[in-house]
Scaffold this active site. Structure first.
Site, mmCIF file in Angstrom:
data_model
loop_
_atom_site.group_PDB
_atom_site.id
_atom_site.type_symbol
_atom_site.label_atom_id
_atom_site.label_comp_id
_atom_site.label_asym_id
_atom_site.label_seq_id
_atom_site.Cartn_x
_atom_site.Cartn_y
_atom_site.Cartn_z
ATOM 1 N N SER A 50 -16.776 -107.067 4.017
ATOM 2 C CA SER A 50 -15.675 -106.101 3.952
ATOM 3 C C SER A 50 -15.362 -105.824 2.476
ATOM 4 O O SER A 50 -15.916 -106.467 1.582
ATOM 5 C CB SER A 50 -14.451 -106.683 4.636
ATOM 6 O OG SER A 50 -14.024 -107.834 3.909
ATOM 7 N N ASP A 83 -18.662 -103.463 5.972
ATOM 8 C CA ASP A 83 -17.730 -103.408 7.098
ATOM 9 C C ASP A 83 -16.492 -102.613 6.659
ATOM 10 O O ASP A 83 -15.907 -102.891 5.614
ATOM 11 C CB ASP A 83 -17.346 -104.863 7.456
ATOM 12 C CG ASP A 83 -16.637 -104.983 8.790
ATOM 13 O OD1 ASP A 83 -16.719 -104.047 9.603
ATOM 14 O OD2 ASP A 83 -16.006 -106.037 9.021
ATOM 15 N N GLY A 190 -8.790 -110.127 13.981
ATOM 16 C CA GLY A 190 -8.016 -111.355 13.786
ATOM 17 C C GLY A 190 -8.080 -112.285 14.980
ATOM 18 O O GLY A 190 -8.776 -112.023 15.970
ATOM 19 N N HIS A 223 -16.058 -103.908 17.737
ATOM 20 C CA HIS A 223 -15.356 -104.634 16.665
ATOM 21 C C HIS A 223 -14.416 -105.652 17.289
ATOM 22 O O HIS A 223 -14.129 -105.607 18.481
ATOM 23 C CB HIS A 223 -14.556 -103.652 15.799
ATOM 24 C CG HIS A 223 -15.391 -102.966 14.781
ATOM 25 N ND1 HIS A 223 -15.161 -103.088 13.431
ATOM 26 C CD2 HIS A 223 -16.470 -102.166 14.908
ATOM 27 C CE1 HIS A 223 -16.060 -102.377 12.772
ATOM 28 N NE2 HIS A 223 -16.873 -101.801 13.651
ATOM 29 N N SER A 226 -14.789 -111.462 18.431
ATOM 30 C CA SER A 226 -14.863 -112.919 18.509
ATOM 31 C C SER A 226 -14.322 -113.344 19.870
ATOM 32 O O SER A 226 -13.460 -112.675 20.443
ATOM 33 C CB SER A 226 -14.024 -113.568 17.400
ATOM 34 O OG SER A 226 -14.747 -113.574 16.185
ATOM 35 N N ASP A 268 -16.120 -112.402 13.323
ATOM 36 C CA ASP A 268 -15.663 -113.039 12.088
ATOM 37 C C ASP A 268 -14.777 -114.243 12.410
ATOM 38 O O ASP A 268 -15.001 -115.354 11.922
ATOM 39 C CB ASP A 268 -14.898 -112.006 11.237
ATOM 40 C CG ASP A 268 -14.569 -112.524 9.838
ATOM 41 O OD1 ASP A 268 -14.980 -113.655 9.494
ATOM 42 O OD2 ASP A 268 -13.904 -111.801 9.078
HETATM 43 ZN ZN LIG Z 1 -13.695 -104.121 12.460
#
Ligand SMILES: [Zn+2]
Length: 342
Positions: A50, A83, A190, A223, A226, A268
């Protein structure tokens, strides 16, 4: 082999019917963890950085660490992807630095926070597509807005307020000629994605399938994907952490996405959880330790484990040796010869 384009890796994934995880990095240990997981599972690799990661690694460290990865693992096709580029200029600087793929996120204005107009998004994305394709570099765009915030990038939305409109997605791909499309179907950046296990009301897989039906030839990107596994949360909390209960995107939903055009899956948080849990454990169990290797090694190992697991679950495992790299120069020739198919 040199770094390869994202387009080639995703085209191969589409042929093979599998997905490829795109793992975020900031430092050497994370790159090592991903490359070791790729070698163990014989997987192609997408490493992404990023704007925050580029600032943290001063760009040059990141670039040379990636060169080291390609030298050490010449048999593994490896992509370096930007990203959430917030403006064409950010994308251009990444291309200059050697990224083989960039995301132009024109779903938000250049501040990375304010949802933009469709017209702005088309204009910014098209500008990047023209410049990137001339150099054989891949472009990912985004239509609709993700929830949450990633490295300071994001509108802080709840994930459901700006879902991708399937008709607009078709228009967007036609107008820009991009290679991969990030869509908003209820996921957020997040750790705090869902406050309970997601249902069809909060994670809109039906919407994804609708988008895929309208754009069967376009590589879709999930996106904020996770899975935020409970066991990794528990390790952190067991050793002094204070994570609130949270749910991510279940792997079986991602696998359903892969059956419906998803080729790139951004991960991430799972890596962050694995690293932090391993470090907390060493700090808790061996408070006398002060050699950074004593906790960075287990941290790297923990991230490698979760990355290898995801590579297997996404289906990319076993596919590293399927193809030879197409040079960026040859990719540029292909783009010049034929426009991207919708
Ligand atoms: Zn993203």
């Amino acid at each position: 082999m040199p770094l390869v384009s994202l387009r080639q890796v995703l085209d191969e994934a589409a042929k093979g019917g599998y997905g490829v995880g795109a793992f975020n990095v900031n430092n050497m240990e994370q790159i090592q963890a991903i490359m070791e997981a790729a070698q163990e599972t014989n997987s192609p690799v997408i490493i992404q950085a990023s704007r925050g990661a580029r600032a943290y690694s001063q760009d040059r460290y990141l670039y040379h660490l990636m060169m080291a990865a390609t030298e050490l693992y010449p048999e593994i096709p490896t992509v370096l992807h930007l990203d959430h580029g917030n403006s064409p200029e950010t994308c251009f600087s990444a291309i200059e630095m050697g990224f083989t793929s960039v995301m132009m996120d024109g779903s938000l204005m250049a501040d990375g926070k304010t949802p933009s107009s469709f017209e702005y998004n088309v204009e910014a994305t098209l500008k990047v597509v023209k410049a990137a394709h001339a150099k054989g570099v891949t472009v990912e765009g985004e239509i609709g807005c993700l929830g949450g915030i990633e490295d300071g990038h994001g509108a802080g939305l709840d994930g459901l307020s700006h879902l991708t409109d399937p008709k607009q997605a078709v228009e967007f791909v036609k107008a820009t000629g991009l290679d991969a499309l990030a869509i908003a179907i209820g996921t957020s950046h997040g750790a705090y994605k869902f406050s309970s296990k997601p249902t069809g009301e909060t994670l809109k897989m039906g919407r994804l399938i609708e988008i895929h039906n309208g754009l069967p030839g376009t590589h879709l990107v999930m996106h904020g994907s996770s899975s935020v596994p409970k066991d990794l949360q528990d390790i952190i909390n067991k050793y002094g952490g204070k994570l609130k209960p949270t749910w991510g995107v279940p792997v079986e939903e991602i696998q359903l996405g892969i059956k419906n055009g998803v080729r790139k899956i951004n991960v991430d948080t799972d890596s962050r959880l694995a690293i932090t849990g391993a470090i907390r454990k060493v700090f808790f169990e061996k408070p006398e330790e002060f050699d950074p290797r004593s906790y960075l090694k287990p941290a790297r190992e923990a991230m490698k484990k979760v990355v290898a697991l995801r590579m297997t679950q996404f289906g990319q495992a076993g596919h590293a040796g399927d193809y030879k790299a197409i040079s960026l120069a040859d990719m540029a020739k292909q783009y010049a010869a034929q426009p991207v198919a919708v």
